[in-house]
Design a protein around this motif. Structure first.
Motif, PDB file in Angstrom:
ATOM      1  N   LYS A  45       0.832  -1.206   0.000  1.00 35.91           N
ATOM      2  CA  LYS A  45       0.000   0.000   0.000  1.00 35.91           C
ATOM      3  C   LYS A  45       0.867   1.258   0.000  1.00 35.91           C
ATOM      4  O   LYS A  45       0.593   2.208  -0.740  1.00 35.91           O
ATOM      5  CB  LYS A  45      -0.947  -0.011   1.204  1.00 35.91           C
ATOM      6  CG  LYS A  45      -1.912   1.154   1.225  1.00 35.91           C
ATOM      7  CD  LYS A  45      -2.908   1.070   0.076  1.00 35.91           C
ATOM      8  CE  LYS A  45      -3.958   2.161   0.173  1.00 35.91           C
ATOM      9  NZ  LYS A  45      -4.907   2.123  -0.935  1.00 35.91           N
ATOM     10  N   ILE A  49       0.828   4.175  -2.835  1.00 37.53           N
ATOM     11  CA  ILE A  49       0.572   5.583  -2.499  1.00 37.53           C
ATOM     12  C   ILE A  49       1.744   6.454  -2.942  1.00 37.53           C
ATOM     13  O   ILE A  49       1.551   7.497  -3.569  1.00 37.53           O
ATOM     14  CB  ILE A  49       0.329   5.751  -0.981  1.00 37.53           C
ATOM     15  CG1 ILE A  49      -0.984   5.088  -0.574  1.00 37.53           C
ATOM     16  CG2 ILE A  49       0.328   7.231  -0.596  1.00 37.53           C
ATOM     17  CD1 ILE A  49      -1.152   4.952   0.937  1.00 37.53           C
ATOM     18  N   GLN A 106      -2.705   5.880   4.103  1.00 41.10           N
ATOM     19  CA  GLN A 106      -2.876   7.174   3.438  1.00 41.10           C
ATOM     20  C   GLN A 106      -2.696   8.317   4.438  1.00 41.10           C
ATOM     21  O   GLN A 106      -2.022   9.306   4.147  1.00 41.10           O
ATOM     22  CB  GLN A 106      -4.245   7.266   2.761  1.00 41.10           C
ATOM     23  CG  GLN A 106      -4.432   8.512   1.921  1.00 41.10           C
ATOM     24  CD  GLN A 106      -3.581   8.507   0.661  1.00 41.10           C
ATOM     25  OE1 GLN A 106      -3.465   7.495  -0.025  1.00 41.10           O
ATOM     26  NE2 GLN A 106      -2.983   9.642   0.351  1.00 41.10           N
ATOM     27  N   GLU A 110       0.183  11.195   4.259  1.00 38.80           N
ATOM     28  CA  GLU A 110      -0.140  12.622   4.169  1.00 38.80           C
ATOM     29  C   GLU A 110       0.361  13.410   5.380  1.00 38.80           C
ATOM     30  O   GLU A 110       0.924  14.498   5.228  1.00 38.80           O
ATOM     31  CB  GLU A 110      -1.657  12.807   4.017  1.00 38.80           C
ATOM     32  CG  GLU A 110      -2.173  12.351   2.678  1.00 38.80           C
ATOM     33  CD  GLU A 110      -3.691  12.331   2.576  1.00 38.80           C
ATOM     34  OE1 GLU A 110      -4.372  12.718   3.561  1.00 38.80           O
ATOM     35  OE2 GLU A 110      -4.206  11.923   1.515  1.00 38.80           O
TER      36      GLU A 110
END
Length: 135
Positions: A45, A49, A106, A110
């Motif tokens: 993942k 990303i 995520q 971020e």
């Protein structure tokens, strides 16, 4: 082939220079305990990303002026019962996240990789104390 201490010291210095060139490293534990709790999916993942993020390169190696994030599997990070473990490292600043799930990736990217925030709910907590990372 390394044949003496001087050659070993030279290889070490070169490796340190390469590691120091990274703006950020996402280190996903691949020890047995973390793999059993899903760290391979966490690693995949983060790769997904990071590869889609504008201005980010994900491979480990020298870089120029673009933002650079290395995503790497590591050996055991030491607290298997809290896996999957993810360590975010920017220079000497280290954040150790515990019990990371796919849906956390995520937010980690971020806030902690692209930004400078720490996600407190993913930190190690015991007896009312919160630990941000290895001490």
């Amino acid at each position: 082939m390394i044949q003496n201490k001087e050659a070993l010291d030279q290889v070490r210095e070169e490796a340190v220079k390469v590691l120091d060139s990274y703006d950020c490293r996402i280190l996903v534990c691949s020890g047995t305990g973390c793999v059993a709790t899903g760290s391979q999916k966490i690693y995949e993942k983060f790769m997904e990303i990071a590869k889609d993020a504008p201005g980010v390169t994900i491979e480990f190696g020298p870089h120029d002026k673009d933002a650079h994030v290395g995503v790497k599997k590591t050996g055991c990070q030491g607290v298997c019962e809290l896996g999957p473990l993810v360590r975010i490292q920017k220079g000497d600043d280290v954040i150790q996240y515990t019990k990371v799930q796919i849906e956390d990736c995520q937010e980690i990217f971020e806030k902690s990789v692209q930004g400078n925030e720490t996600i407190e709910r993913l930190l190690y907590q015991k007896g009312g104390k919160v630990s941000r990372g290895p001490e």
